[in-house]
Design an enzyme around this catalytic site. Sequence first.
Site, PDB file in Angstrom:
ATOM      1  N   HIS A 103       0.579  -1.163  -0.245  1.00 41.98           N
ATOM      2  CA  HIS A 103      -0.316   0.032   0.274  1.00 41.98           C
ATOM      3  C   HIS A 103       0.894   1.636   0.097  1.00 41.98           C
ATOM      4  O   HIS A 103      -0.184   2.427  -0.290  1.00 41.98           O
ATOM      5  CB  HIS A 103      -0.943  -0.031   1.664  1.00 41.98           C
ATOM      6  CG  HIS A 103      -1.801  -1.254   1.138  1.00 41.98           C
ATOM      7  ND1 HIS A 103      -2.872  -0.972   0.207  1.00 41.98           N
ATOM      8  CD2 HIS A 103      -2.310  -1.708   2.281  1.00 41.98           C
ATOM      9  CE1 HIS A 103      -3.649  -2.244   0.253  1.00 41.98           C
ATOM     10  NE2 HIS A 103      -3.765  -2.830   1.985  1.00 41.98           N
TER      11      HIS A 103
ATOM     12  N   ASP B 188      -3.133  -9.991  -2.372  1.00 39.69           N
ATOM     13  CA  ASP B 188      -3.981  -9.965  -0.986  1.00 39.69           C
ATOM     14  C   ASP B 188      -5.318  -9.759  -1.138  1.00 39.69           C
ATOM     15  O   ASP B 188      -5.520  -9.612  -2.042  1.00 39.69           O
ATOM     16  CB  ASP B 188      -2.917  -8.419  -0.800  1.00 39.69           C
ATOM     17  CG  ASP B 188      -2.550  -7.927   0.956  1.00 39.69           C
ATOM     18  OD1 ASP B 188      -2.190  -8.850   2.096  1.00 39.69           O
ATOM     19  OD2 ASP B 188      -3.642  -7.357   0.949  1.00 39.69           O
TER      20      ASP B 188
ATOM     21  N   HIS C  96      -6.476  -6.865  -0.002  1.00 41.97           N
ATOM     22  CA  HIS C  96      -6.888  -5.192  -0.852  1.00 41.97           C
ATOM     23  C   HIS C  96      -5.716  -5.018  -1.342  1.00 41.97           C
ATOM     24  O   HIS C  96      -4.560  -5.360  -1.948  1.00 41.97           O
ATOM     25  CB  HIS C  96      -6.682  -4.566   0.486  1.00 41.97           C
ATOM     26  CG  HIS C  96      -6.847  -4.615   2.142  1.00 41.97           C
ATOM     27  ND1 HIS C  96      -6.549  -5.501   2.898  1.00 41.97           N
ATOM     28  CD2 HIS C  96      -8.029  -4.474   2.351  1.00 41.97           C
ATOM     29  CE1 HIS C  96      -6.916  -6.072   4.103  1.00 41.97           C
ATOM     30  NE2 HIS C  96      -8.503  -5.241   3.701  1.00 41.97           N
TER      31      HIS C  96
ATOM     32  N   ASP D  21      -4.916 -12.631   4.160  1.00 43.35           N
ATOM     33  CA  ASP D  21      -6.147 -11.846   3.866  1.00 43.35           C
ATOM     34  C   ASP D  21      -6.873 -12.100   3.299  1.00 43.35           C
ATOM     35  O   ASP D  21      -8.519 -12.193   3.279  1.00 43.35           O
ATOM     36  CB  ASP D  21      -6.210 -10.413   4.522  1.00 43.35           C
ATOM     37  CG  ASP D  21      -4.933  -9.749   3.244  1.00 43.35           C
ATOM     38  OD1 ASP D  21      -4.610 -10.373   2.715  1.00 43.35           O
ATOM     39  OD2 ASP D  21      -4.477  -8.424   3.749  1.00 43.35           O
TER      40      ASP D  21
END
Length: 344
Positions: free
Chosen positions: A156, A192, A194, A284
């Site tokens: 990120h 991931d 996200h 995740d």
Amino acid sequence: MASGEAFPSSSLQADNLIHVFWDEGMLKHDTGTGVFDTGMDPGFLDVLEKHPENADRVKNILSILKRGPISPFISWHHGRLALISELLSFHTQEYVNELIEADRNGGKEICGGTFLNPGSWDATLLAAGTTLSAMQHIIDGHGKFAYALVRPPGHHAQPTQADGYCFLNNAGLAVQLALDSGCRKVAVLDIDVHYGNGTADGFYRSDKVLTISLHMNHGSWGPSHPQSGTIDELGEGVGFGYNLNIPLPNGTGDEGYGYAVQHLVVPAIEKFEPDMMVLVVGQDSSAFDPNGRQCLTMEGCRDIGRTIRGMADKYSNGRLLIVQEGGYHVTYAAYCLHATLEGN
């Protein structure tokens, strides 16, 4: 364990080994306790929880790699601190200075849920340097398949700001190292839960990097994460068409992920023909993770690993770097990571 030492198996050849890069100094990044990832204690609860990005999650990944079925196929290597000059291949000097100053002043919450505490900056430099060492190992021809077991995560982190528990973009730094070392084209697949917004942002105007992200359809979550992760974020300038976002509905599961990989990811990689591949993994996406709702199981992770291994064998002479990101169910995340490596 000494650098480069493999678990016992004299018949194994270097090309069959998984080269794992790790340094225990990354455990010193203490994200604290509170209500979920806020670091807050409202005063109403007797028992607070650890921040989801805590050291326990990677301790279990470490232990399953040492004691699990694939342990004989692993060669362990020490990590290292990244040099400040190396960070500037992806991040701006102004942003790096901001992190250095925060560390010098005893730490701070850089953005929502993202805490730079005493010890965090050294761990962050270790994560970046360890990932760079893993990529350099592949570039130098010492092995074709490496896994950077690192924290804090990085995907990120954008060139100019932190986001979502991430300070430095470990995968982005490794991709740039590959380009600077003579690789023509690098494909990055991020699984991931996200959106890998930081990596995408770093190469948004490049036609030398294909960034693909399979993620929960969560949209933007504030100033630190302005990207939406939608299909219309395609890149800019010469990079237009080289960012492929695949937002997935909650509960997509193994079959949905498999369909997306086979019908979207594989054709994109085949058209791009990379000479280096990077798989960015966060567990995740798994069925039990508190930070995601995607219902991916060990079998789904294994299938993705197997497919990407096939792509690497076909286009990049087997050269594949895997970089650790999220994954917050302390036990099941470790099993899903093991399954991903099994697929390779």
